[in-house]
Design an enzyme around this catalytic site. Structure first.
Site: not given
Ligand code: NAP
Length: 401
Positions: A16, A18, A55, A59, A96, A123-124, A217
Site C-alpha cells: 500500500s 496510502s 481494500t 469492500k 473509488d 469491489g473495484a 492506478g
Molecule cells: P477484490 O474485491 O478482491 O476483487 C478482485 C477480483 O479480481 C476478484 O473478484 C476476482 O474476480 C479477480 N481475481 C482475484 N484473483 C484473481 C486471480 N488470481 N486470477 C484472476 N482473477 C482474479 O479486490 P478489489 O478491491 O476489487 O481490487 C482489485 C484490484 O484493483 C487490486 O489490485 C487493487 O489494488 C486495485 N485497486 C486499485 C485502486 C486504485 O485506487 N488504484 C482502487 C481499488 C482497487 P473473479 O473471481 O470474478 O475472477
C-alpha cells in the site's frame, strides 16, 4: 474504546501507498490496519472509527457492520470509505468511483459508445462498471473466472476497445503475471490497470508494445484518498489531487541507469541520488558485497552465467524498494527477465557515451567480445527500454568546463 482509528483496513497491506497520501492531506495518525477475516467482526466491535479506507477483500463484506451507506455505495454494492456521521454512526461511501472517473478524464480516455472489458468482478470492478455506465460505454463485459465470459473464451471479445484490469493479478511482488495477451485485442485504444504497485504493470507494458495507451492506478489511488479526506475533514480538497500525485510519483518511483560498461552509469546515479537525497544501489557493488568477489573475478572463475544469476538476484532486491536510484551492470540487459522487471519497477535512463570513450579496463566481457560487438548487441536493447536518454561524452564535458 480508546482513541479514534484512522487507516486502511485490509487483509495484506504491504503493497500500500496510502499512508504517505493521507499524511500529506493532514491525517498523521493514518495507519495500515491488517485484519484477518476471523477478526473483522471484533475489529468493528472494539474500535472507535474516525475514518477508514477499505481494500481487498473487504469492500463488500464491511457493509454489514455499517449503520448506512451513500446511495452511490449502495448502487455500486461496495464500500471503500467509512466515516462516522455527527452521531458517531458508521456510514459507508465509495470514493473509488470518483477516483476512476478522475483517472479517465485526466488521461483523456473516452469510453462513450465503446466496448469495454473489465477484468475481475470484485469491489473495484463494481465501481468501474458504475462509472462506465454513467459515461455511456456501449457495451461492458465483465471477465470473471467463474462467469460466462471468462479467460477461456476471451476470443468472443477481441473487438474490445478499452480494457480495465480490476484484479490483483500483476500486483507486487507477483508482478510478472498478466491475465491477457494484448496481441489478441487489435482494436484496443486504451488499457487501464488499477494496480499502482508496480507503477507500470506487465499488462501496461504489453499494451505499450502495440502502441496502445496504458495507464496505471496511482492517480485513481490519490483521487479516491483525497475524496476520503474530504469526508473526514468536511472540506473541499480536490485541487490537491494532481500535486499529491506528482509528489508521490517522485517519491515512489525507482530510477535505474542502464548503458554500456564504462559509460558513467554509477557516476550519474550516485550524483542523482545525492541531489535528490535518495538511497543508491549499484548492482556490481551488491554482487561484491554478497560474494566478497568482484564481477570480473566471478566471470573469470565461475563463468558469465553464474555471475548473471547473482546479478539478477541483486537487481530484484534493489527493485524491491520504492524511490531508490540504481546503477546496473552493462550486461544486465542480456537477460530478458531483468529488462522486464526494470521496466515494471523503474523509470529507465540510458546513459549513452561514444564507443571510443568506453574503457575496457577490468571489463572481461568487453575485452573478450570487443566493445563494438557488445554495443551492436546491447545498444538497441538499452534504447528500446529507455524512458530517457542521457547523452554524455568527454568532449562535451570538456566543452562545458
Ligand atoms: P477484490 O474485491 O478482491 O476483487 C478482485 C477480483 O479480481 C476478484 O473478484 C476476482 O474476480 C479477480 N481475481 C482475484 N484473483 C484473481 C486471480 N488470481 N486470477 C484472476 N482473477 C482474479 O479486490 P478489489 O478491491 O476489487 O481490487 C482489485 C484490484 O484493483 C487490486 O489490485 C487493487 O489494488 C486495485 N485497486 C486499485 C485502486 C486504485 O485506487 N488504484 C482502487 C481499488 C482497487 P473473479 O473471481 O470474478 O475472477
Amino acid at each position: 474504546m480508546g482513541e479514534l482509528r484512522f487507516g486502511l483496513l485490509g487483509e495484506k497491506l504491504s503493497h500500500s501507498f496510502s499512508m504517505p497520501i493521507h499524511t500529506k492531506l493532514g491525517t498523521d495518525n493514518y495507519k495500515l490496519i491488517e485484519v484477518s477475516r476471523d477478526e473483522l467482526a471484533s475489529f468493528f466491535a472494539k474500535n472507535r472509527i474516525g475514518g477508514l479506507n477499505v481494500t481487498i477483500p473487504y469492500k463488500k463484506e464491511v457493509m454489514k457492520y455499517l449503520f448506512g451507506a451513500s446511495s452511490e455505495a449502495y448502487e455500486i454494492g461496495a464500500v471503500n470509505t467509512i466515516v462516522p456521521d455527527a452521531n458517531g454512526r458508521l456510514i459507508g461511501y465509495n470514493t473509488d468511483a470518483f477516483g476512476f472517473s478522475y483517472l479517465l478524464k485526466k488521461n483523456e480516455i473516452d469510453v462513450e459508445g465503446k466496448k469495454v472489458l473489465v477484468l475481475g468482478s470484485g469491489g473495484a470492478a463494481n465501481a468501474v462498471v458504475y462509472v462506465l455506465e454513467k459515461l455511456g460505454a456501449a457495451e461492458i463485459v465483465i471477465i470473471s473466472r467463474k462467469g460466462d465470459n471468462n479467460y477461456n473464451n476471451l476470443y468472443l471479445h477481441e473487438d474490445a476497445q478499452i480494457i480495465i484490469n480490476a484484479t490483483p493479478v500483476g500486483m507486487y511482488p507477483m508482478d510478472d503475471e498478466s491475465l491477457i495477451d494484448m496481441y489478441n485485442f487489435p482494436n484496443a485504444e486504451a488499457v487501464v490497470d488499477l494496480i499502482y504497485n508496480p507503477l507500470r504493470t506487465g499488462l501496461m507494458l504489453d499494451a505499450m508494445k502495440y502502441g496502445v495507451k496504458a495507464v496505471g492506478g496511482l492517480l485513481m489511488l490519490v483521487a479516491q484518498a483525497v475524496k476520503t479526506e474530504e469526508l473526514i475533514q468536511n472540506k473541499n480538497l480536490e485541487n490537491r489531487i494532481d500535486e499529491i500525485y506528482e509528489e508521490l510519483l517522485h517519491e515512489m518511483q525507482n530510477i535505474a541507469f542502464v548503458g554500456m560498461p564504462g559509460s558513467g552509469k554509477t557516476t550519474a546515479g550516485r550524483k542523482m541520488a545525492k541531489e535528490l537525497g535518495k538511497e543508491f544501489f549499484d548492482t556490481d557493488e551488491m554482487v561484491k558485497e554478497r560474494t566478497g568477489r568482484s564481477p570480473e573475478e566471478i566471470i573469470e572463475n565461475d563463468g558469465e552465467e553464474r555471475f548473471r544469476e547473482i546479478e539478477s538476484d541483486c537487481l530484484r532486491r534493489a527493485l524491491n524498494n520504492n524511490g531508490v536510484i540504481i546503477s546496473t551492470g552493462g550486461g544486465i540487459v542480456t537477460r530478458q527477465e531483468n529488462v522486464d522487471i526494470l521496466r515494471r519497477r523503474a523509470r529507465i535512463i540510458y546513459v549513452e557515451r561514444p564507443i571510443e570513450e568506453l574503457s575496457t579496463n577490468n571489463r572481461p566481457i568487453s575485452k573478450a567480445k570487443g566493445v563494438e560487438n557488445l554495443f551492436r548487441e546491447r545498444g538497441p536493447i538499452y534504447e528500446g527500454m529507455a524512458d530517457e536518454i542521457l547523452r554524455v561524452s568527454a568532449t562535451l564535458e570538456r566543452e562545458k568546463r
